[in-house]
Design a protein around this motif. Structure first.
Motif, PDB file in Angstrom:
ATOM      1  N   ILE A  27       0.850  -1.182   0.000  1.00 54.23           N
ATOM      2  CA  ILE A  27       0.000   0.000   0.000  1.00 54.23           C
ATOM      3  C   ILE A  27       0.887   1.233   0.000  1.00 54.23           C
ATOM      4  O   ILE A  27       2.101   1.140   0.232  1.00 54.23           O
ATOM      5  N   LYS A  28       0.286   2.370  -0.260  1.00 54.13           N
ATOM      6  CA  LYS A  28       0.998   3.636  -0.175  1.00 54.13           C
ATOM      7  C   LYS A  28       0.133   4.579   0.654  1.00 54.13           C
ATOM      8  O   LYS A  28      -1.031   4.803   0.335  1.00 54.13           O
ATOM      9  N   VAL A  29       0.672   5.106   1.721  1.00 51.40           N
ATOM     10  CA  VAL A  29      -0.032   6.069   2.557  1.00 51.40           C
ATOM     11  C   VAL A  29       0.104   7.423   1.880  1.00 51.40           C
ATOM     12  O   VAL A  29       1.208   7.930   1.704  1.00 51.40           O
ATOM     13  N   LEU A  30      -1.020   8.006   1.487  1.00 45.92           N
ATOM     14  CA  LEU A  30      -0.999   9.260   0.741  1.00 45.92           C
ATOM     15  C   LEU A  30      -0.916  10.467   1.651  1.00 45.92           C
ATOM     16  O   LEU A  30      -0.177  11.398   1.397  1.00 45.92           O
ATOM     17  N   ARG A  31      -1.722  10.470   2.714  1.00 40.86           N
ATOM     18  CA  ARG A  31      -1.736  11.597   3.634  1.00 40.86           C
ATOM     19  C   ARG A  31      -1.863  11.082   5.056  1.00 40.86           C
ATOM     20  O   ARG A  31      -2.460  10.040   5.298  1.00 40.86           O
ATOM     21  N   LYS A  32      -1.317  11.848   5.967  1.00 38.22           N
ATOM     22  CA  LYS A  32      -1.376  11.464   7.370  1.00 38.22           C
ATOM     23  C   LYS A  32      -2.062  12.578   8.146  1.00 38.22           C
ATOM     24  O   LYS A  32      -1.954  13.753   7.801  1.00 38.22           O
ATOM     25  N   ASN A  33      -2.758  12.217   9.217  1.00 39.34           N
ATOM     26  CA  ASN A  33      -3.406  13.167  10.124  1.00 39.34           C
ATOM     27  C   ASN A  33      -4.331  14.143   9.407  1.00 39.34           C
ATOM     28  O   ASN A  33      -4.232  15.351   9.570  1.00 39.34           O
ATOM     29  N   ILE A  34      -5.230  13.609   8.615  1.00 39.51           N
ATOM     30  CA  ILE A  34      -6.217  14.442   7.938  1.00 39.51           C
ATOM     31  C   ILE A  34      -7.264  14.838   8.964  1.00 39.51           C
ATOM     32  O   ILE A  34      -7.836  13.987   9.643  1.00 39.51           O
ATOM     33  N   PRO A  35      -7.526  16.131   9.127  1.00 39.63           N
ATOM     34  CA  PRO A  35      -8.538  16.541  10.106  1.00 39.63           C
ATOM     35  C   PRO A  35      -9.917  16.051   9.683  1.00 39.63           C
ATOM     36  O   PRO A  35     -10.265  16.103   8.502  1.00 39.63           O
TER      37      PRO A  35
END
Length: 71
Positions: A27-35
């Motif tokens: 997998i690829k994590v695209l964004r982290k800690n999205i509000p």
């Protein structure tokens, strides 16, 4: 095959698992800690009208409600 999913992590252990899957190139994590969008509309729009505009709007709404009551 390319699918994009939005997930909400409810357990910190899942974050570690996601990082492991990313290291394995699964997998690829695209964004982290999205509000999250849990903020209320009143907080979102607070201050967008002046006090005078708000009072005028309230008067107008009351007038419209009275008009509907008289029908």
């Amino acid at each position: 095959m390319e699918n994009t999913l939005l997930i909400q992590v409810t357990n910190q252990k899942a974050v570690a698992l996601l990082h492991e899957l990313e290291e394995l190139n699964l997998i690829k994590v695209l964004r982290k800690n999205i509000p999250t969008a849990t903020s209320s509309l009143s907080k979102k729009y607070k201050g967008s009208l002046t006090k005078e505009q708000g009072q005028d709007l309230n008067k107008h709404i009351k007038q419209m409600r009275n008009e509907w009551s008289n029908i």
